[in-house]
Design a protein around this motif. Structure first.
Motif, PDB file in Angstrom:
ATOM      1  N   TYR A 206      14.563 -12.394  -9.427  1.00  0.00           N
ATOM      2  CA  TYR A 206      14.461 -11.568  -9.790  1.00  0.00           C
ATOM      3  C   TYR A 206      12.892 -10.457 -10.408  1.00  0.00           C
ATOM      4  CZ  TYR A 206      13.969  -6.122  -9.550  1.00  0.00           C
ATOM      5  OH  TYR A 206      13.227  -4.377  -9.733  1.00  0.00           O
TER       6      TYR A 206
ATOM      7  N   PHE B 257      12.256  -4.724  -2.672  1.00  0.00           N
ATOM      8  CA  PHE B 257      13.595  -5.638  -2.847  1.00  0.00           C
ATOM      9  C   PHE B 257      14.503  -4.945  -2.975  1.00  0.00           C
ATOM     10  CE2 PHE B 257      11.657  -9.122  -5.577  1.00  0.00           C
ATOM     11  CZ  PHE B 257      10.740  -9.065  -5.226  1.00  0.00           C
TER      12      PHE B 257
ATOM     13  N   TYR C 129      18.535  -4.000  -3.178  1.00  0.00           N
ATOM     14  CA  TYR C 129      19.789  -4.701  -4.410  1.00  0.00           C
ATOM     15  C   TYR C 129      20.957  -4.366  -3.145  1.00  0.00           C
ATOM     16  CZ  TYR C 129      22.872  -4.859  -8.072  1.00  0.00           C
ATOM     17  OH  TYR C 129      23.739  -4.792  -9.023  1.00  0.00           O
TER      18      TYR C 129
ATOM     19  N   TYR D 291      19.525  -9.143  -4.681  1.00  0.00           N
ATOM     20  CA  TYR D 291      19.092  -8.608  -4.096  1.00  0.00           C
ATOM     21  C   TYR D 291      18.594  -9.604  -2.371  1.00  0.00           C
ATOM     22  CZ  TYR D 291      18.066  -6.707  -8.396  1.00  0.00           C
ATOM     23  OH  TYR D 291      18.748  -5.620  -9.618  1.00  0.00           O
TER      24      TYR D 291
END
Length: 304
Positions: A134, A145, A147, A163
């Protein structure tokens, strides 16, 4: 004197066919053909992005790339191309940047193990990446993305940030750092700004249309007089829109605890309670149940 180990820092892509054994038991010939077709796609894309296949084992393999960006592009392009083909065989992919031991053409070590663990945690058709990947790609690729929080992969002693790449939305695109950035909305994540493709956000015309409808409802309510009712259809439209686009607006630290759609439903229940206030906060009960279920699912989803 012991033989000196050869090590290198590389980006590892681990891929594996989900439910392969079950599929083979159902239709062996078709599944084997699908596997070979999928491997052809992977081989083509891995070569195109400057990687190589290092380890193979049945329905899975390990590939390594000199670039984390190229490895991530390869993973997503492979999933997108596989998703357009007929067949039930889907792959999970994990990508990690780490130190590995070179054993001939094979790679071994903790870096490979973590990539494989990320792969096993991914959804069929999905891609999970590590914090190290990432950090390298988030400012170079125009993708979303999500998390997922810190997870403890099986057989590892520490939690690792994970991610998920949001790659299912239409209009997916790549942007190299040297290219001009397209207009986008930034989402704060670990004090970094990540890029979300413009097509993942509500189209401007949809926002304008919703605002006009809401304004028209309020105006009609005011002109016709009587009791206030416009907030009910407005709340309904807002809830539907929230369920559609919530993942792009709910802060990742919240969505890591509760799904974004659950947050929207909780907000809608609270507003319904307020709009129909009768002196009792009844919405606390369904909201509490949703929170308990959401937290329970999060706890149960943690790897052992």
């Amino acid at each position: 004197m012991s033989e000196k180990l050869t090590r290198k820092l590389t980006t590892i892509l681990a891929a594996d066919a989900a439910g392969f054994s079950q599929a083979m038991g159902t239709d062996e010939v078709r599944t084997f053909a699908e596997l070979n077709a999928a491997k052809d796609i992977f081989r083509k894309l891995i070569t195109h992005h400057g990687g190589r296949i290092a380890n193979t084992a049945g329905d899975g393999f390990i590939a390594d790339f000199p670039s984390a960006v190229e490895a991530t592009q390869c993973a997503i392009e492979a999933q997108r191309e596989l998703g357009t083909r007929d067949g039930s065989l889907k792959f999970r992919i994990g990508v990690h940047l780490g130190d590995v031991i070179v054993d001939g053409d094979d790679l071994i070590g903790e870096g490979v193990n973590l990539a494989a663990r990320l792969q096993s945690m991914a959804e069929p058709g999905g891609v999970l990446i590590s914090q190290q990947v990432y950090d390298q790609v988030h400012s170079k690729l125009t993708i979303g993305f999500e998390y997922l929080g810190e997870k403890r992969p099986r057989n590892l002693s520490t939690d690792v940030p994970v991610y998920r790449i949001a790659m299912s939305k239409p209009g997916f695109s790549f942007r190299r750092k040297s290219e001009p950035a397209a207009p986008h909305r930034g989402i704060r994540l670990h004090d970094d700004e990540i890029s979300v493709a413009p097509s993942e956000l509500p189209p401007p015309q949809s926002i304008l249309f919703a605002a006009l409808v809401a304004g028209a409802l309020v105006l009609i309510n005011l002109v016709t007089g009587g009791s206030i009712w416009a907030h009910w259809p407005i709340l309904g439209v807002a809830t539907i829109a929230g369920l559609r686009w919530a993942p792009q607006f709910i802060p990742p630290r919240i969505s890591a605890i509760l799904p974004a759609q659950t947050v929207v439903i909780i907000a809608a229940l609270a507003l319904i309670n307020i709009f129909s206030w009768g002196g009792y906060p009844w919405s606390l009960w369904p909201i509490g149940a949703l929170v308990i279920v959401g937290l329970g699912r999060k706890i149960l989803s943690q790897p052992e």
